[in-house]
Scaffold this motif. Structure first.
Motif, mmCIF file in Angstrom:
data_model
loop_
_atom_site.group_PDB
_atom_site.id
_atom_site.type_symbol
_atom_site.label_atom_id
_atom_site.label_comp_id
_atom_site.label_asym_id
_atom_site.label_seq_id
_atom_site.Cartn_x
_atom_site.Cartn_y
_atom_site.Cartn_z
ATOM 1 N N ASN A 1 0.816 -1.217 0.000
ATOM 2 C CA ASN A 1 0.000 0.000 0.000
ATOM 3 C C ASN A 1 0.853 1.271 0.000
ATOM 4 O O ASN A 1 0.600 2.220 0.734
ATOM 5 N N GLY A 2 1.900 1.270 -0.812
ATOM 6 C CA GLY A 2 2.756 2.442 -0.941
ATOM 7 C C GLY A 2 3.848 2.575 0.108
ATOM 8 O O GLY A 2 4.657 3.487 0.042
ATOM 9 N N GLN A 3 3.892 1.677 1.091
ATOM 10 C CA GLN A 3 4.919 1.705 2.140
ATOM 11 C C GLN A 3 6.018 0.694 1.798
ATOM 12 O O GLN A 3 5.729 -0.451 1.444
ATOM 13 N N PRO B 1 3.367 -4.906 9.295
ATOM 14 C CA PRO B 1 2.640 -4.352 10.441
ATOM 15 C C PRO B 1 1.143 -4.267 10.131
ATOM 16 O O PRO B 1 0.749 -3.844 9.039
ATOM 17 N N GLY B 2 0.329 -4.666 11.076
ATOM 18 C CA GLY B 2 -1.116 -4.666 10.900
ATOM 19 C C GLY B 2 -1.700 -3.339 10.443
ATOM 20 O O GLY B 2 -2.561 -3.321 9.562
ATOM 21 N N PRO B 3 -1.264 -2.198 11.001
ATOM 22 C CA PRO B 3 -1.839 -0.913 10.584
ATOM 23 C C PRO B 3 -1.584 -0.562 9.114
ATOM 24 O O PRO B 3 -2.237 0.316 8.576
ATOM 25 N N TRP B 4 -0.644 -1.222 8.474
ATOM 26 C CA TRP B 4 -0.381 -0.961 7.055
ATOM 27 C C TRP B 4 -1.426 -1.600 6.156
ATOM 28 O O TRP B 4 -1.537 -1.263 4.988
ATOM 29 N N GLN C 1 -2.634 -3.440 -1.908
ATOM 30 C CA GLN C 1 -1.722 -3.466 -3.053
ATOM 31 C C GLN C 1 -0.349 -3.940 -2.597
ATOM 32 O O GLN C 1 0.241 -3.378 -1.683
ATOM 33 N N ILE C 2 0.151 -4.994 -3.238
ATOM 34 C CA ILE C 2 1.479 -5.523 -2.962
ATOM 35 C C ILE C 2 2.292 -5.397 -4.240
ATOM 36 O O ILE C 2 1.911 -5.911 -5.284
ATOM 37 N N ILE C 3 3.411 -4.685 -4.161
ATOM 38 C CA ILE C 3 4.311 -4.544 -5.301
ATOM 39 C C ILE C 3 5.628 -5.204 -4.923
ATOM 40 O O ILE C 3 6.238 -4.866 -3.910
#
Length: 75
Positions: free
Chosen positions: A10-12, A29-32, A39-41
């Protein structure tokens, strides 16, 4: 069987992976994570396994119970 690259959730930037280590697992981490779709890149420079494995309780090999280790204190 992954080569070398990075993973984004997710962009992190979750972290890098490389077949020689030191990372064999990446912790999310759960909050991500969002409800629904995430989204997984995976940016891979060399080769890919073409599958991702998610585990709630992964086997990290040898573990140590830190509560049984002797502790050192400075006086």
């Amino acid at each position: 069987d992954w080569g070398k690259g990075v993973v984004l959730i997710n962009g992190q930037n979750l972290g890098r992976h490389w077949f020689i280590g030191p990372q064999h697992y990446l912790y999310v981490p759960g909050p991500w994570l969002r409800r629904g779709e995430n989204q997984i890149i995976v940016f891979e420079e060399h080769k890919s396994e073409e599958k991702l494995v998610f585990a709630e309780n992964p086997d990290h090999g040898k573990t140590i119970d830190v509560y049984k280790l002797p502790f050192c204190t400075l006086l």
